[in-house]
Write a protein that holds these residues in place. Structure first.
Motif, PDB file in Angstrom:
ATOM      1  N   GLU A  26     -48.179 -33.658  44.331  1.00 57.73           N
ATOM      2  CA  GLU A  26     -47.416 -34.291  45.399  1.00 57.73           C
ATOM      3  C   GLU A  26     -46.276 -35.110  44.819  1.00 57.73           C
ATOM      4  OE1 GLU A  26     -48.216 -33.667  48.597  1.00 57.73           O
ATOM      5  OE2 GLU A  26     -50.055 -32.612  48.097  1.00 57.73           O
ATOM      6  N   GLY A  27     -45.105 -35.043  45.461  1.00 58.09           N
ATOM      7  CA  GLY A  27     -43.951 -35.799  45.005  1.00 58.09           C
ATOM      8  C   GLY A  27     -43.050 -36.246  46.135  1.00 58.09           C
ATOM      9  N   GLY A  28     -43.634 -36.570  47.265  1.00 60.63           N
ATOM     10  CA  GLY A  28     -42.834 -37.054  48.376  1.00 60.63           C
ATOM     11  C   GLY A  28     -42.376 -38.482  48.150  1.00 60.63           C
ATOM     12  N   SER A  29     -41.404 -38.909  48.927  1.00 61.75           N
ATOM     13  CA  SER A  29     -40.814 -40.235  48.738  1.00 61.75           C
ATOM     14  C   SER A  29     -41.801 -41.364  49.014  1.00 61.75           C
ATOM     15  CB  SER A  29     -39.576 -40.389  49.620  1.00 61.75           C
ATOM     16  OG  SER A  29     -39.917 -40.154  50.971  1.00 61.75           O
ATOM     17  N   ALA A  30     -42.872 -41.101  49.748  1.00 59.37           N
ATOM     18  CA  ALA A  30     -43.856 -42.142  50.042  1.00 59.37           C
ATOM     19  C   ALA A  30     -44.922 -42.267  48.944  1.00 59.37           C
ATOM     20  CB  ALA A  30     -44.537 -41.844  51.383  1.00 59.37           C
ATOM     21  N   ARG A  31     -44.899 -41.398  47.973  1.00 56.59           N
ATOM     22  CA  ARG A  31     -45.921 -41.402  46.910  1.00 56.59           C
ATOM     23  C   ARG A  31     -45.687 -42.529  45.916  1.00 56.59           C
ATOM     24  NH1 ARG A  31     -50.391 -38.671  48.187  1.00 56.59           N
ATOM     25  NH2 ARG A  31     -49.711 -37.111  49.662  1.00 56.59           N
ATOM     26  N   GLU A  32     -46.800 -43.080  45.446  1.00 54.05           N
ATOM     27  CA  GLU A  32     -46.728 -44.105  44.405  1.00 54.05           C
ATOM     28  C   GLU A  32     -46.364 -43.466  43.072  1.00 54.05           C
ATOM     29  OE1 GLU A  32     -50.146 -46.636  44.147  1.00 54.05           O
ATOM     30  OE2 GLU A  32     -50.381 -46.710  46.320  1.00 54.05           O
ATOM     31  N   ALA A  33     -45.835 -44.296  42.179  1.00 53.10           N
ATOM     32  CA  ALA A  33     -45.467 -43.827  40.842  1.00 53.10           C
ATOM     33  C   ALA A  33     -46.717 -43.382  40.087  1.00 53.10           C
ATOM     34  CB  ALA A  33     -44.759 -44.939  40.081  1.00 53.10           C
ATOM     35  N   ARG A  34     -46.550 -42.326  39.294  1.00 53.73           N
ATOM     36  CA  ARG A  34     -47.613 -41.867  38.396  1.00 53.73           C
ATOM     37  C   ARG A  34     -47.056 -41.917  36.986  1.00 53.73           C
ATOM     38  NH1 ARG A  34     -50.081 -36.334  40.186  1.00 53.73           N
ATOM     39  NH2 ARG A  34     -51.582 -36.937  38.616  1.00 53.73           N
ATOM     40  N   PHE A  35     -47.867 -42.269  36.051  1.00 47.88           N
ATOM     41  CA  PHE A  35     -47.446 -42.389  34.661  1.00 47.88           C
ATOM     42  C   PHE A  35     -46.271 -43.356  34.513  1.00 47.88           C
ATOM     43  CE2 PHE A  35     -49.259 -38.093  35.140  1.00 47.88           C
ATOM     44  CZ  PHE A  35     -50.378 -38.247  34.321  1.00 47.88           C
ATOM     45  N   GLY A  36     -46.184 -44.319  35.419  1.00 51.03           N
ATOM     46  CA  GLY A  36     -45.181 -45.363  35.310  1.00 51.03           C
ATOM     47  C   GLY A  36     -43.823 -45.066  35.919  1.00 51.03           C
ATOM     48  N   VAL A  37     -43.627 -43.866  36.468  1.00 50.33           N
ATOM     49  CA  VAL A  37     -42.339 -43.516  37.078  1.00 50.33           C
ATOM     50  C   VAL A  37     -42.580 -42.743  38.372  1.00 50.33           C
ATOM     51  CG1 VAL A  37     -41.066 -43.442  34.890  1.00 50.33           C
ATOM     52  CG2 VAL A  37     -42.126 -41.371  35.768  1.00 50.33           C
ATOM     53  N   PRO A  38     -41.665 -42.863  39.345  1.00 46.46           N
ATOM     54  CA  PRO A  38     -41.822 -42.063  40.566  1.00 46.46           C
ATOM     55  C   PRO A  38     -41.543 -40.589  40.277  1.00 46.46           C
ATOM     56  CG  PRO A  38     -39.788 -43.320  40.653  1.00 46.46           C
ATOM     57  CD  PRO A  38     -40.508 -43.742  39.402  1.00 46.46           C
ATOM     58  N   SER A  39     -42.294 -39.723  40.905  1.00 45.40           N
ATOM     59  CA  SER A  39     -42.110 -38.273  40.761  1.00 45.40           C
ATOM     60  C   SER A  39     -41.717 -37.735  42.122  1.00 45.40           C
ATOM     61  CB  SER A  39     -43.402 -37.618  40.279  1.00 45.40           C
ATOM     62  OG  SER A  39     -43.799 -38.170  39.049  1.00 45.40           O
ATOM     63  N   ASN A  58     -56.818 -21.706  26.450  1.00 45.92           N
ATOM     64  CA  ASN A  58     -56.217 -21.325  27.736  1.00 45.92           C
ATOM     65  C   ASN A  58     -55.061 -22.215  28.170  1.00 45.92           C
ATOM     66  OD1 ASN A  58     -57.984 -19.103  28.165  1.00 45.92           O
ATOM     67  ND2 ASN A  58     -59.577 -20.564  28.745  1.00 45.92           N
ATOM     68  N   TRP A  59     -54.454 -22.941  27.246  1.00 45.05           N
ATOM     69  CA  TRP A  59     -53.287 -23.758  27.550  1.00 45.05           C
ATOM     70  C   TRP A  59     -52.168 -23.434  26.581  1.00 45.05           C
ATOM     71  CZ3 TRP A  59     -51.691 -27.048  31.256  1.00 45.05           C
ATOM     72  CH2 TRP A  59     -52.630 -27.408  32.211  1.00 45.05           C
ATOM     73  N   PRO A  60     -50.951 -23.256  27.093  1.00 45.18           N
ATOM     74  CA  PRO A  60     -49.809 -23.124  26.180  1.00 45.18           C
ATOM     75  C   PRO A  60     -49.513 -24.499  25.573  1.00 45.18           C
ATOM     76  CG  PRO A  60     -49.040 -23.232  28.432  1.00 45.18           C
ATOM     77  CD  PRO A  60     -50.544 -23.209  28.494  1.00 45.18           C
ATOM     78  N   ARG A  61     -48.813 -24.530  24.493  1.00 44.77           N
ATOM     79  CA  ARG A  61     -48.468 -25.821  23.883  1.00 44.77           C
ATOM     80  C   ARG A  61     -47.580 -26.652  24.814  1.00 44.77           C
ATOM     81  NH1 ARG A  61     -49.551 -28.265  19.494  1.00 44.77           N
ATOM     82  NH2 ARG A  61     -50.464 -26.427  18.574  1.00 44.77           N
ATOM     83  N   LEU A  62     -46.746 -26.006  25.613  1.00 41.31           N
ATOM     84  CA  LEU A  62     -45.874 -26.709  26.550  1.00 41.31           C
ATOM     85  C   LEU A  62     -46.118 -26.167  27.953  1.00 41.31           C
ATOM     86  CD1 LEU A  62     -43.411 -28.605  27.062  1.00 41.31           C
ATOM     87  CD2 LEU A  62     -41.970 -26.582  26.736  1.00 41.31           C
ATOM     88  N   SER A  63     -46.290 -27.061  28.882  1.00 37.68           N
ATOM     89  CA  SER A  63     -46.366 -26.671  30.296  1.00 37.68           C
ATOM     90  C   SER A  63     -45.576 -27.703  31.085  1.00 37.68           C
ATOM     91  CB  SER A  63     -47.816 -26.582  30.775  1.00 37.68           C
ATOM     92  OG  SER A  63     -48.463 -27.820  30.607  1.00 37.68           O
ATOM     93  N   SER A  64     -45.293 -27.395  32.326  1.00 36.89           N
ATOM     94  CA  SER A  64     -44.463 -28.255  33.146  1.00 36.89           C
ATOM     95  C   SER A  64     -45.215 -28.660  34.406  1.00 36.89           C
ATOM     96  CB  SER A  64     -43.175 -27.506  33.529  1.00 36.89           C
ATOM     97  OG  SER A  64     -42.316 -28.349  34.248  1.00 36.89           O
ATOM     98  N   ALA A  65     -44.915 -29.860  34.902  1.00 34.88           N
ATOM     99  CA  ALA A  65     -45.448 -30.320  36.181  1.00 34.88           C
ATOM    100  C   ALA A  65     -44.282 -30.383  37.165  1.00 34.88           C
ATOM    101  CB  ALA A  65     -46.091 -31.693  36.036  1.00 34.88           C
ATOM    102  N   LEU A  66     -44.485 -29.840  38.340  1.00 35.05           N
ATOM    103  CA  LEU A  66     -43.474 -29.851  39.396  1.00 35.05           C
ATOM    104  C   LEU A  66     -44.042 -30.604  40.590  1.00 35.05           C
ATOM    105  CD1 LEU A  66     -42.328 -26.140  39.187  1.00 35.05           C
ATOM    106  CD2 LEU A  66     -41.156 -28.136  38.265  1.00 35.05           C
ATOM    107  N   PHE A  67     -43.186 -31.372  41.246  1.00 31.41           N
ATOM    108  CA  PHE A  67     -43.614 -32.208  42.353  1.00 31.41           C
ATOM    109  C   PHE A  67     -42.979 -31.728  43.650  1.00 31.41           C
ATOM    110  CE2 PHE A  67     -43.950 -34.519  38.448  1.00 31.41           C
ATOM    111  CZ  PHE A  67     -45.245 -35.013  38.515  1.00 31.41           C
TER     112      PHE A  67
END
Length: 147
Positions: A62-75, A7-16
């Motif tokens: 979530e990807g607002g300016s107050a959010r902490e970095a995830r995976f080592g980079v801000p989203s 039930n997963w495509p090989r590529l998917s995208s995350a949007l913030f």
């Protein structure tokens, strides 16, 4: 190469998005996505979500300016960085013109009206349109008319 998980495509995208809960509702209304899963964080924000359109899957978080970095980079949402996009999302739909009208009615900004893009007889032809979602992500929707 091993297959992707069931039930997963090989590529998917995350949007913030600044408000992922609101964005999920908007994406379902405007672009006809279906909610597969939504995991709430302790503060009421979205820790993880999965939306589908046919076999396509996107993750919305979530990807607002107050959010902490995830995976080592801000989203960040494009809304928090002056509308800049570093990527766009492309999705095949059955009827680009009807899909465009649904998106417009839900408040999407149509950046390019549905138009034929013919790459010549040795390639393909699509009817496509461009739209900005509620936080300014650029989407490209296409309908294949000749393979």
């Amino acid at each position: 190469m091993k297959p992707a998980p069931a039930n997963w495509p090989r590529l998917s995208s995350a949007l913030f998005y600044e408000d992922a809960n609101q964005a999920i509702e908007w994406l379902m209304k405007a672009f006809d996505f279906e909610l597969r899963i939504k995991v709430d964080a302790e503060d009421g924000s979205v820790a993880h979500s999965e939306l589908s359109y046919g076999e396509a899957v996107i993750m919305v978080s979530e990807g607002g300016s107050a959010r902490e970095a995830r995976f080592g980079v801000p989203s960040r949402s494009p809304r928090t960085v002056g509308g800049a996009n570093t990527q766009s999302v492309m999705l095949y739909v059955d009827d680009a013109a009807a899909h465009c009208e649904r998106a417009r009615a839900a408040g999407a900004t149509i950046t390019m009206e549905p138009a034929l893009h013919d790459y010549g007889p040795e390639y393909w032809s699509d009817i496509s349109y461009g739209a900005l979602d509620c936080d300014g992500h650029l989407w490209w929707f296409s309908q294949r008319v000749r393979s």
